[in-house]
Design an enzyme around this catalytic site. Structure first.
Site, PDB file in Angstrom:
ATOM      1  N   GLU A 142       0.850  -1.195   0.000  1.00 27.67           N
ATOM      2  CA  GLU A 142       0.000   0.000   0.000  1.00 27.67           C
ATOM      3  C   GLU A 142       0.885   1.243   0.000  1.00 27.67           C
ATOM      4  O   GLU A 142       2.090   1.154   0.284  1.00 27.67           O
ATOM      5  CB  GLU A 142      -0.910  -0.003   1.225  1.00 27.67           C
ATOM      6  CG  GLU A 142      -1.877  -1.167   1.247  1.00 27.67           C
ATOM      7  CD  GLU A 142      -2.861  -1.102   2.410  1.00 27.67           C
ATOM      8  OE1 GLU A 142      -2.851  -0.095   3.160  1.00 27.67           O
ATOM      9  OE2 GLU A 142      -3.636  -2.060   2.570  1.00 27.67           O
ATOM     10  N   SER A 147       7.298  -2.482   3.154  1.00 29.41           N
ATOM     11  CA  SER A 147       8.005  -3.482   3.949  1.00 29.41           C
ATOM     12  C   SER A 147       7.277  -3.786   5.252  1.00 29.41           C
ATOM     13  O   SER A 147       7.312  -4.912   5.747  1.00 29.41           O
ATOM     14  CB  SER A 147       9.430  -2.991   4.251  1.00 29.41           C
ATOM     15  OG  SER A 147      10.166  -2.816   3.062  1.00 29.41           O
ATOM     16  N   ILE A 172       1.653  -2.746  -7.797  1.00 33.61           N
ATOM     17  CA  ILE A 172       1.094  -4.077  -8.051  1.00 33.61           C
ATOM     18  C   ILE A 172       1.505  -4.548  -9.443  1.00 33.61           C
ATOM     19  O   ILE A 172       1.064  -4.007 -10.463  1.00 33.61           O
ATOM     20  CB  ILE A 172      -0.441  -4.073  -7.901  1.00 33.61           C
ATOM     21  CG1 ILE A 172      -0.837  -3.505  -6.531  1.00 33.61           C
ATOM     22  CG2 ILE A 172      -0.991  -5.474  -8.117  1.00 33.61           C
ATOM     23  CD1 ILE A 172      -0.156  -4.196  -5.343  1.00 33.61           C
ATOM     24  N   GLN A 356      30.573  -1.166 -17.861  1.00 31.48           N
ATOM     25  CA  GLN A 356      31.792  -0.366 -17.902  1.00 31.48           C
ATOM     26  C   GLN A 356      32.751  -0.879 -18.974  1.00 31.48           C
ATOM     27  O   GLN A 356      33.413  -0.095 -19.660  1.00 31.48           O
ATOM     28  CB  GLN A 356      32.477  -0.405 -16.533  1.00 31.48           C
ATOM     29  CG  GLN A 356      33.624   0.575 -16.374  1.00 31.48           C
ATOM     30  CD  GLN A 356      33.175   2.012 -16.208  1.00 31.48           C
ATOM     31  OE1 GLN A 356      31.986   2.288 -16.066  1.00 31.48           O
ATOM     32  NE2 GLN A 356      34.125   2.936 -16.251  1.00 31.48           N
ATOM     33  N   GLY A 359      32.110   0.490 -22.360  1.00 30.94           N
ATOM     34  CA  GLY A 359      32.344   1.903 -22.587  1.00 30.94           C
ATOM     35  C   GLY A 359      31.080   2.618 -23.030  1.00 30.94           C
ATOM     36  O   GLY A 359      29.990   2.352 -22.518  1.00 30.94           O
ATOM     37  N   GLY A 360      31.208   3.519 -24.005  1.00 31.96           N
ATOM     38  CA  GLY A 360      30.068   4.298 -24.468  1.00 31.96           C
ATOM     39  C   GLY A 360      28.931   3.441 -24.993  1.00 31.96           C
ATOM     40  O   GLY A 360      27.757   3.773 -24.821  1.00 31.96           O
ATOM     41  N   GLU A 383       9.910  -7.577  -3.060  1.00 30.18           N
ATOM     42  CA  GLU A 383       9.884  -8.782  -2.213  1.00 30.18           C
ATOM     43  C   GLU A 383      10.912  -8.703  -1.086  1.00 30.18           C
ATOM     44  O   GLU A 383      11.538  -9.680  -0.712  1.00 30.18           O
ATOM     45  CB  GLU A 383      10.073 -10.055  -3.044  1.00 30.18           C
ATOM     46  CG  GLU A 383       8.836 -10.391  -3.856  1.00 30.18           C
ATOM     47  CD  GLU A 383       8.845 -11.811  -4.382  1.00 30.18           C
ATOM     48  OE1 GLU A 383       9.246 -12.719  -3.638  1.00 30.18           O
ATOM     49  OE2 GLU A 383       8.436 -12.001  -5.538  1.00 30.18           O
TER      50      GLU A 383
END
Length: 399
Positions: A142, A147, A172, A356, A359-360, A383
């Site tokens: 909600e 948690s 949901i 990483q 790279g680009g 979860e």
């Protein structure tokens, strides 16, 4: 599927039986063929909804959603098998995050009915779930109770042979496309403790169908890795009393039992994402030319791959240990929390390092590692966020 302790080597460990090995072969063969189409870099909400519906149907036709349901009602096995569910989720996640999502929500969304529903409820909903003919959803969280489930305020009031549900549920999964929702609501106030927290007493579980009067999809929620997600509103939503799952006041226990079955499978999905990122990184390192060498020739690359391979193996071993403990009737709370925490955090690190290396190219929409980077992030939250798993582990250690 390759990478680190690849699934074939993993299946040689004593956690598994021959049936698991056969299932893994079937799932791998199906996924490699059915999920090989490249994803569009950008998918509209309508396209994601349509693809999710299609995936549920295809998973049903392949017999994979049968592992979400017990044999008596169209499932594959006599009882839930956490190792089987984990193997399927790891395989699907390796190939397609939305396929993993579609499979997982069939199990989680109908799990409460499987565990505590009446014979009539099981007969009405579960065979369709097993066939992929109906989409299920699990409505617990909600706006002010994520948690801390016991803080929920959504209420269900008995009136004769019906219940009236009022309140809201958010985050949901399958919200907006589900055919039915397992909804948790208060039928009695929880005990207020001395520290001001509320007990979980008085929470009950219900089946609400998408067409029930008073159920509204209040808003759709768009996140970094597209999948159907929504906030639901219940405004005097009227449902027959025989859609109560179990008995009044047992909803919290039903929810926790459901999560116990499927929590280790979140770790399996994370491991599948990590394996795919690792394989992409290895293939790229072997072919990317740099300074007269390949990227794989550099010790920095080799050290990174060593860290990634080790993290994947550790996550896989924790994951399947937890699933094995659950399947053999042993305490699983701490093991599942360790698996979920380690696998999701490790996968985030593995995928980040893979990106990483690219790279680009790694941040370009349409690249596999870019998609995985977006897909892994939510697994560290849903979860039970990593911080919650640490609390669970610490509590179990001190018990």
């Amino acid at each position: 599927m390759s990478g680190a302790l690849h699934q074939g080597a993993l299946l040689a460990l004593p956690f598994f039986e021959q049936a698991h090995r056969s299932l893994a072969d079937h799932a791998n063969a199906w996924a490699a063929d059915a999920l090989k189409t490249a994803h569009a870099p950008e998918e509209t909400r309508d396209a994601v909804d349509a693809r999710c519906r299609d995936l549920v149907a295809r998973l049903g036709a392949a017999g994979l959603t049968r592992y979400c349901v017990r044999r008596e009602f169209g499932g594959a096995l006599e009882d839930f098998d956490a190792r089987a569910i984990c193997l399927i989720r790891e395989t699907l996640a390796y190939h397609d995050g939305l396929a993993d999502f579609a499979f997982a929500m069939q199990g989680l969304g109908s799990g409460a009915i499987s565990l505590a529903g009446s014979a009539a409820l099981k007969a009405r909903y579960l065979p369709r779930v097993a066939r992929g003919a109906a989409i299920a959803a699990f409505a617990l969280s909600e706006p002010e109770a994520g948690s801390d489930v016991a803080a929920m305020v959504c209420r269900a009031e008995r009136q004769g042979d019906h219940y009236l549900i009022d309140g809201a549920k958010t985050w949901i999964s399958n919200g907006g496309i589900a055919d039915f929702y397992c909804v948790f609501a208060r039928t009695a106030p929880g005990e207020v403790r001395a520290d001001g927290t509320t007990g979980a007493q008085g929470i009950s579980a219900f089946v609400v169908e998408a067409a029930d009067p008073g159920l509204l999809v209040e808003r759709r929620i768009d996140v970094n890795a597209p999948h159907p997600l929504a906030q639901l509103a219940f405004r005097r939503c009227r449902i027959p009393s025989d859609r109560l799952i179990g008995v009044e006041g047992e909803g919290f226990k039903i929810a926790m039992r459901t999560l116990d079955v499927f929590r280790s499978s979140v770790a399996a999905a994370a491991t599948g994402f990590a394996r795919r990122a690792f394989d992409e990184a290895v293939a790229h390192a072997r072919t990317r030319r740099m300074f007269g060498k390949t990227l794989a020739d550099f010790q920095l690359t080799q050290a990174a791959l060593a860290d990634m391979a080790t993290a994947i193996d550790a996550a896989a071993l924790l994951t399947y240990r937890a699933a094995w403990l659950r399947d053999t009737g042993q305490p699983v709370t701490m093991a599942a929390a360790m698996a979920k925490m380690t696998a999701t955090e490790s996968a985030q690190n593995v995928i980040d390092r893979a990106l990483q290396m690219f790279g680009g190219r790694g941040v370009e929409r349409g690249e596999t590692v870019e998609r995985l980077y977006r897909e892994i992030r939510s697994l560290r939250i849903y979860e039970g966020a990593t911080e919650v798993q640490k609390l669970v582990i610490g509590r179990e250690v001190l018990r």
